[in-house]
Write a protein that holds these residues in place. Structure first.
Motif, PDB file in Angstrom:
ATOM      1  N   GLU A  76      43.257  31.880   4.501  1.00 54.30           N
ATOM      2  CA  GLU A  76      42.698  30.566   4.188  1.00 54.30           C
ATOM      3  C   GLU A  76      41.186  30.627   4.051  1.00 54.30           C
ATOM      4  O   GLU A  76      40.612  30.025   3.140  1.00 54.30           O
ATOM      5  CB  GLU A  76      43.109  29.555   5.263  1.00 54.30           C
ATOM      6  CG  GLU A  76      44.570  29.162   5.207  1.00 54.30           C
ATOM      7  CD  GLU A  76      45.004  28.358   6.417  1.00 54.30           C
ATOM      8  OE1 GLU A  76      45.944  27.546   6.277  1.00 54.30           O
ATOM      9  OE2 GLU A  76      44.428  28.552   7.519  1.00 54.30           O
ATOM     10  N   ARG A 130      37.781  22.769  15.829  1.00 51.41           N
ATOM     11  CA  ARG A 130      38.969  22.435  16.612  1.00 51.41           C
ATOM     12  C   ARG A 130      38.632  22.578  18.089  1.00 51.41           C
ATOM     13  O   ARG A 130      37.546  23.018  18.449  1.00 51.41           O
ATOM     14  CB  ARG A 130      40.126  23.372  16.270  1.00 51.41           C
ATOM     15  CG  ARG A 130      39.831  24.831  16.581  1.00 51.41           C
ATOM     16  CD  ARG A 130      40.835  25.764  15.949  1.00 51.41           C
ATOM     17  NE  ARG A 130      40.640  27.147  16.360  1.00 51.41           N
ATOM     18  CZ  ARG A 130      39.766  27.974  15.808  1.00 51.41           C
ATOM     19  NH1 ARG A 130      38.991  27.563  14.823  1.00 51.41           N
ATOM     20  NH2 ARG A 130      39.658  29.226  16.240  1.00 51.41           N
ATOM     21  N   TYR A 164      45.155  23.248   7.222  1.00 49.15           N
ATOM     22  CA  TYR A 164      46.595  23.502   7.283  1.00 49.15           C
ATOM     23  C   TYR A 164      47.372  22.466   6.473  1.00 49.15           C
ATOM     24  O   TYR A 164      48.274  22.803   5.701  1.00 49.15           O
ATOM     25  CB  TYR A 164      47.042  23.489   8.742  1.00 49.15           C
ATOM     26  CG  TYR A 164      48.534  23.442   8.938  1.00 49.15           C
ATOM     27  CD1 TYR A 164      49.327  24.553   8.654  1.00 49.15           C
ATOM     28  CD2 TYR A 164      49.155  22.281   9.405  1.00 49.15           C
ATOM     29  CE1 TYR A 164      50.703  24.501   8.836  1.00 49.15           C
ATOM     30  CE2 TYR A 164      50.520  22.228   9.579  1.00 49.15           C
ATOM     31  CZ  TYR A 164      51.294  23.344   9.298  1.00 49.15           C
ATOM     32  OH  TYR A 164      52.658  23.293   9.469  1.00 49.15           O
ATOM     33  N   ARG A 165      46.991  21.198   6.605  1.00 49.31           N
ATOM     34  CA  ARG A 165      47.750  20.123   5.959  1.00 49.31           C
ATOM     35  C   ARG A 165      47.430  20.000   4.473  1.00 49.31           C
ATOM     36  O   ARG A 165      48.301  19.720   3.657  1.00 49.31           O
ATOM     37  CB  ARG A 165      47.459  18.792   6.662  1.00 49.31           C
ATOM     38  CG  ARG A 165      47.987  18.726   8.090  1.00 49.31           C
ATOM     39  CD  ARG A 165      47.903  17.317   8.662  1.00 49.31           C
ATOM     40  NE  ARG A 165      48.485  17.255   9.987  1.00 49.31           N
ATOM     41  CZ  ARG A 165      47.791  17.324  11.131  1.00 49.31           C
ATOM     42  NH1 ARG A 165      46.469  17.464  11.081  1.00 49.31           N
ATOM     43  NH2 ARG A 165      48.398  17.272  12.298  1.00 49.31           N
ATOM     44  N   ARG A 166      46.156  20.210   4.104  1.00 49.62           N
ATOM     45  CA  ARG A 166      45.736  19.942   2.731  1.00 49.62           C
ATOM     46  C   ARG A 166      45.693  21.182   1.855  1.00 49.62           C
ATOM     47  O   ARG A 166      45.775  21.083   0.632  1.00 49.62           O
ATOM     48  CB  ARG A 166      44.366  19.274   2.755  1.00 49.62           C
ATOM     49  CG  ARG A 166      44.390  17.883   3.415  1.00 49.62           C
ATOM     50  CD  ARG A 166      43.002  17.390   3.746  1.00 49.62           C
ATOM     51  NE  ARG A 166      42.101  17.497   2.612  1.00 49.62           N
ATOM     52  CZ  ARG A 166      40.773  17.471   2.698  1.00 49.62           C
ATOM     53  NH1 ARG A 166      40.204  17.345   3.894  1.00 49.62           N
ATOM     54  NH2 ARG A 166      40.030  17.563   1.627  1.00 49.62           N
ATOM     55  N   GLY A 167      45.511  22.340   2.456  1.00 52.78           N
ATOM     56  CA  GLY A 167      45.472  23.578   1.701  1.00 52.78           C
ATOM     57  C   GLY A 167      44.072  23.982   1.297  1.00 52.78           C
ATOM     58  O   GLY A 167      43.149  23.152   1.199  1.00 52.78           O
ATOM     59  N   THR A 190      38.490  19.944   9.699  1.00 52.00           N
ATOM     60  CA  THR A 190      39.061  20.666  10.831  1.00 52.00           C
ATOM     61  C   THR A 190      40.034  21.739  10.355  1.00 52.00           C
ATOM     62  O   THR A 190      40.473  21.747   9.198  1.00 52.00           O
ATOM     63  CB  THR A 190      39.788  19.708  11.777  1.00 52.00           C
ATOM     64  OG1 THR A 190      40.961  19.204  11.121  1.00 52.00           O
ATOM     65  CG2 THR A 190      38.888  18.541  12.193  1.00 52.00           C
ATOM     66  N   SER A 191      40.407  22.616  11.260  1.00 50.10           N
ATOM     67  CA  SER A 191      41.416  23.621  10.914  1.00 50.10           C
ATOM     68  C   SER A 191      42.750  22.954  10.610  1.00 50.10           C
ATOM     69  O   SER A 191      43.511  23.432   9.760  1.00 50.10           O
ATOM     70  CB  SER A 191      41.557  24.645  12.036  1.00 50.10           C
ATOM     71  OG  SER A 191      41.947  24.027  13.246  1.00 50.10           O
ATOM     72  N   ALA A 192      43.037  21.828  11.269  1.00 49.49           N
ATOM     73  CA  ALA A 192      44.270  21.086  10.973  1.00 49.49           C
ATOM     74  C   ALA A 192      44.224  20.502   9.565  1.00 49.49           C
ATOM     75  O   ALA A 192      45.251  20.463   8.871  1.00 49.49           O
ATOM     76  CB  ALA A 192      44.473  19.976  12.009  1.00 49.49           C
ATOM     77  N   ASP A 193      43.049  20.048   9.130  1.00 49.64           N
ATOM     78  CA  ASP A 193      42.904  19.554   7.747  1.00 49.64           C
ATOM     79  C   ASP A 193      43.235  20.656   6.749  1.00 49.64           C
ATOM     80  O   ASP A 193      43.906  20.420   5.734  1.00 49.64           O
ATOM     81  CB  ASP A 193      41.468  19.071   7.495  1.00 49.64           C
ATOM     82  CG  ASP A 193      41.101  17.828   8.286  1.00 49.64           C
ATOM     83  OD1 ASP A 193      42.000  17.028   8.590  1.00 49.64           O
ATOM     84  OD2 ASP A 193      39.903  17.674   8.597  1.00 49.64           O
ATOM     85  N   GLU A 232      42.365  22.386  -2.122  1.00 48.09           N
ATOM     86  CA  GLU A 232      41.864  21.018  -2.008  1.00 48.09           C
ATOM     87  C   GLU A 232      40.599  20.970  -1.158  1.00 48.09           C
ATOM     88  O   GLU A 232      39.652  20.245  -1.475  1.00 48.09           O
ATOM     89  CB  GLU A 232      42.931  20.113  -1.405  1.00 48.09           C
ATOM     90  CG  GLU A 232      42.516  18.640  -1.345  1.00 48.09           C
ATOM     91  CD  GLU A 232      43.608  17.738  -0.795  1.00 48.09           C
ATOM     92  OE1 GLU A 232      43.258  16.733  -0.126  1.00 48.09           O
ATOM     93  OE2 GLU A 232      44.799  18.024  -1.033  1.00 48.09           O
TER      94      GLU A 232
END
Length: 335
Positions: free
Chosen positions: A273, A198, A224-227, A219-222, A230
């Motif tokens: 995470e 990030r 967050y969104r995907r878990g 990414t860290s956003a991935d 996954e």
């Protein structure tokens, strides 16, 4: 005598940590997880070693004190890991191998010293669980692991790419180890991933160059969104059963979870995470790992050191489970 120590003559079981129900956690030497020293057990399946080196940093120093901070925080670890359903220190011998002492004034010499020490430890049959230190140390560790296993798959948990070319003309820094590793042919470029990246870059070319080297990016956003589940599944599929090295810069965590690091970036993953992703890699062939960039001078209430100690514990559990499974398979074949 504690049942976890297993010091009786002729007892072939691994010698485990000091029994914290008899000796308070704050008493005695701070080996990792209160395990025996390597010289006390002779050989180990997993050697936990420190590399107190941070001369390769580009911003805040202090990671040279990270290994011992992680060891101190690891006093709170217990011998049974319920998340992985395993007692890692009973499955295989894990021991604290002390520190690899390196020259803080000469990076090239330090890199050579780390590689030679890793060669010696790996030559005994041990897996390495290395506590940094800054990320410069990953290059000599990878060189040594590749001598034993050939080019290895890499999961690189970090806020940053660490595939830049040079800083101030220097080729060996904490921001360049994985470019050097690709150039030297010690990584399996079909199985490389950054995880948790990030923040701002020097330019779009950074991503272009990184992709050409073979890296995938989560990414860290991935996350967050995907878990975590996954993401772990995606990483397992990319890695397969290749020999795997995991390198974890603690700044992959958000500064709320790891303030004690040299180059913090907002928007990172949580410690939960990170741990869940690692637990999802149980089927992978993890051969060695490192946790780096813990800088205790910036660490409030040991938040970062605690996160790093649990991270190293999960990695150690992954290794000992794999070692035990391999031995069980070999035993079945000889019957």
């Amino acid at each position: 005598m504690s049942s976890t120590e297993n010091t009786a003559a002729g007892d072939s079981r691994p010698r485990g940590p000091v029994d914290s129900s008899r000796i308070p956690r704050y008493a005695g030497p701070a080996t990792f997880a209160r395990l025996p020293r390597l010289d006390e057990v002779g050989t180990a399946d997993v050697a936990v070693v420190g590399v107190p080196f941070d001369s390769g940093v580009s911003y805040r120093p202090g990671a040279r004190f990270g290994g011992n901070a992680i060891r101190e925080a690891s006093r709170l670890l217990r011998p049974y890991n319920p998340a992985q359903g395993a007692s890692p220190f009973a499955l295989a011998q894990v021991a604290d191998g002390g520190d690899i002492a390196v020259n803080p004034f000469n990076i090239n010499e330090a890199v050579e010293t780390i590689e030679a020490a890793a060669d010696e430890l790996l030559g005994t049959g041990a897996h390495l669980m290395t506590l940094g230190g800054d990320h410069t140390i990953a290059l000599p560790l990878l060189r040594s692991v590749a001598k034993k296993h050939g080019p290895v798959a890499l999961l690189h948990f970090d806020a940053h790419l660490d595939t830049w070319d040079t800083y101030f003309g220097a080729e060996y820094t904490h921001g360049t180890p994985f470019r050097r590793a690709v150039e030297e042919g010690i990584l399996d470029t079909s199985a490389l991933s950054h995880v948790g990246t990030r923040g701002p870059l020097y330019g779009e070319q950074d991503l272009t160059d990184d992709e050409k080297m073979g890296f995938g990016i989560v990414t860290s956003a991935d996350i967050y969104r995907r878990g975590a589940d996954e993401v772990a599944d995606q990483l397992r599929q990319r890695i397969g059963d290749r020999p795997l090295y995991i390198s974890i810069d603690i700044d992959c965590l958000d500064p709320a979870h790891a303030p004690g690091t040299g180059t913090p970036e907002a928007g990172g993953m949580t410690s939960r995470e990170l741990l869940e992703i690692l637990r999802g890699l149980a089927s992978c062939n993890l051969v060695s790992a490192d946790v780096v960039e813990v800088a205790p001078a910036y660490d409030h209430a040991e938040i970062t050191s605690v996160a790093a100690s649990h991270t190293a514990y999960e990695l150690t559990t992954l290794m000992t489970r794999r070692i035990a499974a391999a031995r069980a398979g070999e035993g079945a074949e000889t019957k």
